[in-house]
Design a protein around this motif. Structure first.
Motif, PDB file in Angstrom:
ATOM      1  N   LEU A 185       0.819  -1.174  -0.024  1.00 42.98           N
ATOM      2  CA  LEU A 185       0.039  -0.012   0.075  1.00 42.98           C
ATOM      3  C   LEU A 185       0.953   1.260  -0.036  1.00 42.98           C
ATOM      4  O   LEU A 185       0.641   2.279  -0.754  1.00 42.98           O
ATOM      5  CB  LEU A 185      -0.907  -0.091   1.178  1.00 42.98           C
ATOM      6  N   ALA A 186       1.823   1.234   0.801  1.00 45.17           N
ATOM      7  CA  ALA A 186       2.722   2.349   0.900  1.00 45.17           C
ATOM      8  C   ALA A 186       3.466   2.769  -0.505  1.00 45.17           C
ATOM      9  O   ALA A 186       3.915   3.877  -0.643  1.00 45.17           O
ATOM     10  CB  ALA A 186       4.046   2.159   1.809  1.00 45.17           C
ATOM     11  N   ARG A 187       3.828   1.761  -1.254  1.00 42.74           N
ATOM     12  CA  ARG A 187       4.306   1.654  -2.621  1.00 42.74           C
ATOM     13  C   ARG A 187       3.379   2.519  -3.801  1.00 42.74           C
ATOM     14  O   ARG A 187       3.698   3.239  -4.726  1.00 42.74           O
ATOM     15  CB  ARG A 187       4.824   0.442  -3.305  1.00 42.74           C
ATOM     16  N   GLU A 203       2.546   6.066   5.195  1.00 45.11           N
ATOM     17  CA  GLU A 203       3.629   5.393   5.663  1.00 45.11           C
ATOM     18  C   GLU A 203       3.065   4.270   6.489  1.00 45.11           C
ATOM     19  O   GLU A 203       2.014   4.331   7.024  1.00 45.11           O
ATOM     20  CB  GLU A 203       3.988   6.474   6.728  1.00 45.11           C
ATOM     21  N   ILE A 204       3.998   3.205   6.383  1.00 46.54           N
ATOM     22  CA  ILE A 204       3.499   2.039   7.312  1.00 46.54           C
ATOM     23  C   ILE A 204       3.589   2.337   8.763  1.00 46.54           C
ATOM     24  O   ILE A 204       4.613   3.245   9.066  1.00 46.54           O
ATOM     25  CB  ILE A 204       4.440   0.797   7.033  1.00 46.54           C
ATOM     26  N   SER A 205       3.027   1.724   9.423  1.00 45.28           N
ATOM     27  CA  SER A 205       2.800   2.162  11.053  1.00 45.28           C
ATOM     28  C   SER A 205       4.260   1.968  11.736  1.00 45.28           C
ATOM     29  O   SER A 205       5.172   1.400  11.318  1.00 45.28           O
ATOM     30  CB  SER A 205       1.926   1.326  11.859  1.00 45.28           C
ATOM     31  N   SER A 206       4.495   2.831  12.906  1.00 45.33           N
ATOM     32  CA  SER A 206       5.980   2.958  13.543  1.00 45.33           C
ATOM     33  C   SER A 206       6.375   1.705  13.853  1.00 45.33           C
ATOM     34  O   SER A 206       7.594   1.193  13.792  1.00 45.33           O
ATOM     35  CB  SER A 206       5.726   4.032  14.464  1.00 45.33           C
ATOM     36  N   GLU A 207       5.230   0.814  14.408  1.00 46.70           N
ATOM     37  CA  GLU A 207       5.749  -0.622  15.050  1.00 46.70           C
ATOM     38  C   GLU A 207       6.490  -1.346  13.813  1.00 46.70           C
ATOM     39  O   GLU A 207       7.354  -1.959  14.105  1.00 46.70           O
ATOM     40  CB  GLU A 207       4.670  -1.266  15.573  1.00 46.70           C
ATOM     41  N   TYR A 208       5.819  -1.378  12.828  1.00 51.22           N
ATOM     42  CA  TYR A 208       5.986  -2.169  11.485  1.00 51.22           C
ATOM     43  C   TYR A 208       7.432  -1.715  11.001  1.00 51.22           C
ATOM     44  O   TYR A 208       7.993  -2.431  10.047  1.00 51.22           O
ATOM     45  CB  TYR A 208       5.101  -2.254  10.665  1.00 51.22           C
ATOM     46  N   ARG A 209       7.905  -0.503  11.122  1.00 51.76           N
ATOM     47  CA  ARG A 209       9.054  -0.056  10.557  1.00 51.76           C
ATOM     48  C   ARG A 209      10.020  -0.475  11.444  1.00 51.76           C
ATOM     49  O   ARG A 209      11.131  -0.758  11.105  1.00 51.76           O
ATOM     50  CB  ARG A 209       8.989   1.581  10.606  1.00 51.76           C
TER      51      ARG A 209
END
Length: 696
Positions: free
Chosen positions: A124-126, A131-137
């Motif tokens: 989805l972010a591409r 942005e992907i959620s901070s935890e998944y970063r």
């Protein structure tokens, strides 16, 4: 509503069948292979759509309905919703609908992206500016496969990956602290305190707990927007291992969003391990080295061994049994692959150590020891039993769509590996669903289903299965074999069986009933209607008495021993011929066998009386076309005619469309079994055989 020029207007979004996540597919434009004029026409129609308030309202209703599904989704959103979000038609709808509806949709997506697993968040972010959620970063820092594993990336992106699990957890905490600095107010302060807690429960954690349970915190969380709330619970989930065990359980019971974060992280890690298994299978199919995949699986192992993840997994309850079993299954499959691969590759020692820790952590039962192998074997058996049951039920309900799809994948006469990705995709589409785990189907289960399908398809869909290979029978008359006339009933029965087998070098007749097969002498005998095989002499025997096997079991067992490259050679020979792989024949000792020699070289062996020798290695560039010029063209042994104008020839049965200017190779024409082939297959001028030149 479809207009001219290939443009279709969006209709109001409707769910089919009344169930959430099932969509009526909306396509705004169909691809049109036109040039600039067509593009200008489409642009004009887009402008026309934007100028029509009714059409714009219809499009915005469609995008708003997706936003509503995002907000209402509980747990992990369905695959149907994900497909709609990634569809090109949705992006065109957002462009047509106007700036405000597009902003509204993107805000909703950004606020709910945390509901998707990591792999889908990245997709989805591409596509969208979210942005992907901070935890998944933080999780992505462990498993990101886009960055090289060289020293440059090791010093920047993933210091935790190259160090101990405790240091990895510190890196996660540091990343969470950096994100917490962006927030303000009560939640921002709590996030900073969570990031600053020591790695073990202590006084600081005890002081923070009352604030987490405070009514004011609950009120602020309830009033916060989705993105702020998700960021807070993501940081709290990462810091759970810093709190006492009893307090961890109390927080999970108090905050359902925290439990959802726990489930989502485990599912994301399961997806990452599954992706690695896909890559490993791809490398195995290509015959390459698995060493380049080791850095990523090392990072995955280290991420799983962090206190943050181990604490997360510990809190999966009975309601999350499917997610827990899914993770354990993928991890066990990965550990089994590493046990096979790591000892053979350079740098595998570290992986072996991590794998040992993981087995002790997840598969060791006090008083019983390590049970991973037994548990995995039992789970795979259950999955395959379920697969066979579902397949049989689907066949009884409606076999025709199943037969039609498999006929497109399995071409007549062409051997295909049961591990081929297209075969697995077909089986999942026909019999299984997204909830069924991949990487667990065994060749035996797939073969059993294919044989059951054969009972519904008649002679044209009677699958021929050999170990991990399968094919549909060749079209009658399309494949020929150069063989002598069968001398007795044993040879007649043997030839019938060989027609259902992958191509071996020709069996060499020593005397009636006795043949050379590779480096062994075999006796075939009929008992009633059954053909049995008994090894008379072989380097495998070592003085042991030979056992009698059915002829099918003999070729299945001994074929792989004599010709280790049998599967790859059968697939390669199938690709070299439009009619499929050649069929094994029977020849007398000393008789020339060009097809058998070509097949033998593909298999890595030798033919003829001297075949009882060392097996030659298979050379990758070697092909049937290079061994027998022209054989790769159509599988009928044709080679170009050089010199004067081409003479007429008798076409091979079923090959009336062969190119002119080609002659059959000596011995490859169509003649009665046992009759010598004509010198070149030529016929006198004026003779009428096959089709005229203009018809060809």
């Amino acid at each position: 509503q479809t207009g001219r020029g290939g443009v279709a207007c969006a209709s109001p979004f409707r769910r089919a069948g009344g169930g959430r996540g099932h969509y009526q597919h909306v396509r705004l434009f169909r691809s049109h292979p036109g040039a600039m004029a067509v593009t200008m026409l489409v642009d004009q129609r887009i402008l026309a759509l934007q100028g029509d308030p009714q059409q714009v309202r219809s499009i915005n209703e469609f995008t708003d309905s997706l936003s509503q599904e995002l907000v209402a989704a509980e747990g992990t959103p369905g695959r149907a919703l994900m497909r709609e979000l990634l569809a090109g038609s949705l992006r065109r709808a957002l462009d047509i609908g106007g700036a405000e509806p597009k902003r509204r949709f993107l805000e909703t997506l950004a606020g709910n992206i945390h509901k998707f697993p990591l792999q889908e968040q990245q997709s989805l972010a591409r596509v969208y500016p979210v942005e992907i959620s901070s935890e998944y970063r933080n999780l992505a820092s462990f498993v990101e496969d886009d960055e090289p594993v060289a020293a440059s990336s090791a010093s920047n992106a993933a210091p935790s990956v190259s160090s101990s699990p405790g240091v990895a957890a510190s890196a996660v905490a540091a990343a969470a602290a950096a994100m917490a600095l962006e927030g303000g107010g009560l939640l921002g302060e709590l996030r900073r305190q969570l990031a600053g807690l020591p790695q073990r429960p202590g006084p600081a954690a005890q002081e923070l707990l009352p604030r987490l349970h405070d009514a004011e915190t609950a009120r602020v969380l309830e009033a916060a927007d989705a993105r702020t709330r998700n960021g807070f619970f993501g940081d709290l989930r990462l810091a759970l291992f810093k709190l006492p065990d009893g307090s961890q359980k109390e927080l999970l019971e108090r905050f359902p969003d925290l439990r959802a974060e726990v489930v989502r992280l485990v599912e994301s890690m399961t997806q990452e391990i599954s992706r690695w298994l896909d890559e490993e299978r791809g490398v195995a199919r290509r015959g390459g080295s698995a060493a380049p995949l080791f850095p990523k699986v090392k990072a995955l192992f280290q991420a799983v061994l962090t206190p943050a993840f181990l604490t997360t997994f510990k809190h999966l309850g009975g309601s999350e049994k499917r997610g827990k079993e899914g993770f354990l299954l993928k991890l066990a499959l990965c550990l089994r692959s590493i046990a096979d691969l790591a000892p053979r590759e350079v740098g595998g020692e570290v992986l072996v150590g991590h794998a040992s820790q993981l087995r002790r952590q997840f598969f060791h039962v006090e008083g019983y020891g390590e049970l991973m192998a037994d548990w995995l074997q039992n789970r795979i058996r259950q999955c395959n039993d379920e697969f066979v049951t579902r397949a049989c039920a689907a066949l009884q309900a409606n076999p025709q769509p199943i037969l039609a799809r498999l006929r497109r994948t399995f071409r007549p006469g062409r051997w295909l590996s049961l591990a081929d990705p297209q075969v697995e995709d077909d089986l999942f589409a026909l019999f299984l669903d997204d909830a069924f785990p991949r990487h667990v189907l065994t060749h035996d289960a797939v073969a059993k289903v294919l044989q059951r399908i054969s009972s519904y398809g008649g002679a044209t869909c009677e699958f021929q299965v050999f170990g991990s290979l399968a094919r549909l029978p060749p079209v009658a008359g399309s494949v020929n074999v150069r063989t002598s006339q069968p001398q007795d009933a044993v040879e007649a029965a043997l030839l019938q069986i060989l027609q259902r087998m992958p191509p071996f070098p020709a069996l060499r007749r020593l005397r009636p009933g006795h043949f050379l097969f590779g480096r062994m002498e075999v006796e075939f005998l009929l008992r009633g209607s059954s053909l049995l095989a008994k090894v008379v002499s072989s380097h495998h025997m070592d003085g042991r008495a030979a056992e009698e096997l059915s002829a099918e079991d003999f070729f299945l067992k001994r074929g792989a021993e004599e010709y280790p490259n049998l599967n790859a050679a059968a697939i390669q020979a199938s690709l070299q011929s439009l009619a499929g792989a050649p069929t094994t024949g029977i020849e007398a000792i000393g008789a020339p066998d060009p097809i058998g020699h070509a097949v033998s070289l593909l298999l890595g062996g030798a033919t003829g009386p001297g075949s009882v020798g060392a097996t030659a290695a298979l050379q990758p560039p070697l092909s049937m076309a290079t061994l027998i010029p022209g054989l790769g063209l159509s599988g009928m042994g044709l080679m170009p005619l050089r010199g004067p104008a081409p003479l007429r020839y008798e076409p091979y049965p079923g090959a009336a469309g062969m190119a002119s200017g080609m002659l059959p190779m000596p011995g490859f024409g169509h003649q009665p079994m046992g009759m010598p082939a004509s010198p070149a297959g030529l016929v006198p001028h004026g003779g009428k055989f096959g089709l005229d030149d203009d018809e060809i």
